[in-house]
Design an enzyme around this catalytic site. Structure first.
Site, PDB file in Angstrom:
ATOM      1  N   ASP A  60       0.843  -1.191   0.000  1.00 59.79           N
ATOM      2  CA  ASP A  60       0.000   0.000   0.000  1.00 59.79           C
ATOM      3  C   ASP A  60       0.881   1.244   0.000  1.00 59.79           C
ATOM      4  OD1 ASP A  60      -2.216  -1.593   0.199  1.00 59.79           O
ATOM      5  OD2 ASP A  60      -2.672  -1.093   2.276  1.00 59.79           O
ATOM      6  N   GLY A  88       0.037  -0.400   5.681  1.00 60.07           N
ATOM      7  CA  GLY A  88       0.425   0.565   6.697  1.00 60.07           C
ATOM      8  C   GLY A  88      -0.344   0.351   7.985  1.00 60.07           C
ATOM      9  N   GLY A  89       0.289   0.641   9.094  1.00 58.50           N
ATOM     10  CA  GLY A  89      -0.384   0.502  10.396  1.00 58.50           C
ATOM     11  C   GLY A  89      -0.682  -0.943  10.726  1.00 58.50           C
ATOM     12  N   ASP A  90      -1.897  -1.196  11.174  1.00 54.50           N
ATOM     13  CA  ASP A  90      -2.353  -2.552  11.467  1.00 54.50           C
ATOM     14  C   ASP A  90      -3.211  -3.019  10.296  1.00 54.50           C
ATOM     15  OD1 ASP A  90      -4.635  -4.407  12.600  1.00 54.50           O
ATOM     16  OD2 ASP A  90      -2.903  -4.604  13.929  1.00 54.50           O
ATOM     17  N   LYS A 119      -4.126   2.404  -2.559  1.00 54.14           N
ATOM     18  CA  LYS A 119      -4.888   2.330  -1.317  1.00 54.14           C
ATOM     19  C   LYS A 119      -4.609   3.505  -0.392  1.00 54.14           C
ATOM     20  CE  LYS A 119      -7.325  -0.611  -1.646  1.00 54.14           C
ATOM     21  NZ  LYS A 119      -8.446  -0.559  -2.581  1.00 54.14           N
TER      22      LYS A 119
END
Length: 164
Positions: A66, A125-127, A90
């Site tokens: 992403d 990215g992130g969770d 995304k």
């Protein structure tokens, strides 16, 4: 070559270090085809990722990432030279993003060719479960009986206040 880069960064033999810190990774190559859905947390640099994620990246055949995960140049620091690194967008309403149904199809397409693509990563990215649409990817993998592993990471909604 990638292992050499990681060894320089980590300051130790990467395989020995990973086996000491993550003994569960010892049999990780026993699963084929294998798709990893990995959250990169708040990091935009490979050096900030957990060792287990770096170990998996260092063996990747395909990485679909992403815009909010690692940038392609950071991914290329770790993956083998033969690895396919493909951005799928995304980022909110970005018109250049690949539709989720196409991403699901790409995962299946690569995973159905384990002799050619043995380790497939979906970097988010992130969770991966917070706004990450991991559920549709997992459903597609299950429908085609493809093994997968999810490696979560911190979301900015949890970790962001700690940076403030």
């Amino acid at each position: 070559r990638n292992r050499q880069r990681l060894t320089v960064v980590l300051g130790d033999d990467m395989n020995a270090l990973i086996s000491r810190l993550s003994p569960d990774l010892a049999g990780i190559d026993d699963f084929h085809p294998q798709v990893y859905i990995i959250g990169t947390g708040l990091s935009n640099m490979a050096i900030s990722l957990p060792l287990s994620t770096l170990a998996i990246l260092s063996r990747a055949s395909v990485v679909l990432h992403d815009n909010l995960s690692l940038p392609a140049d950071e991914i290329r620091k770790v993956v083998p030279e033969s690895c396919i690194v493909r951005g799928v967008g995304k980022r909110g309403d970005d018109a250049s993003s690949i539709p989720q149904s196409e991403i699901d199809k790409l995962l299946i397409e690569y995973a159905k060719q384990p002799e050619k693509y043995s380790t497939i990563l979906r970097l988010k990215g992130g969770d991966p479960f917070l706004f990450g649409r991991s559920r549709t990817e997992i459903d597609a993998l299950r429908e085609h009986q493809i093994t997968y592993t999810v490696i979560p990471n911190l979301s900015s909604s949890v970790a962001g206040p700690h940076y403030a």
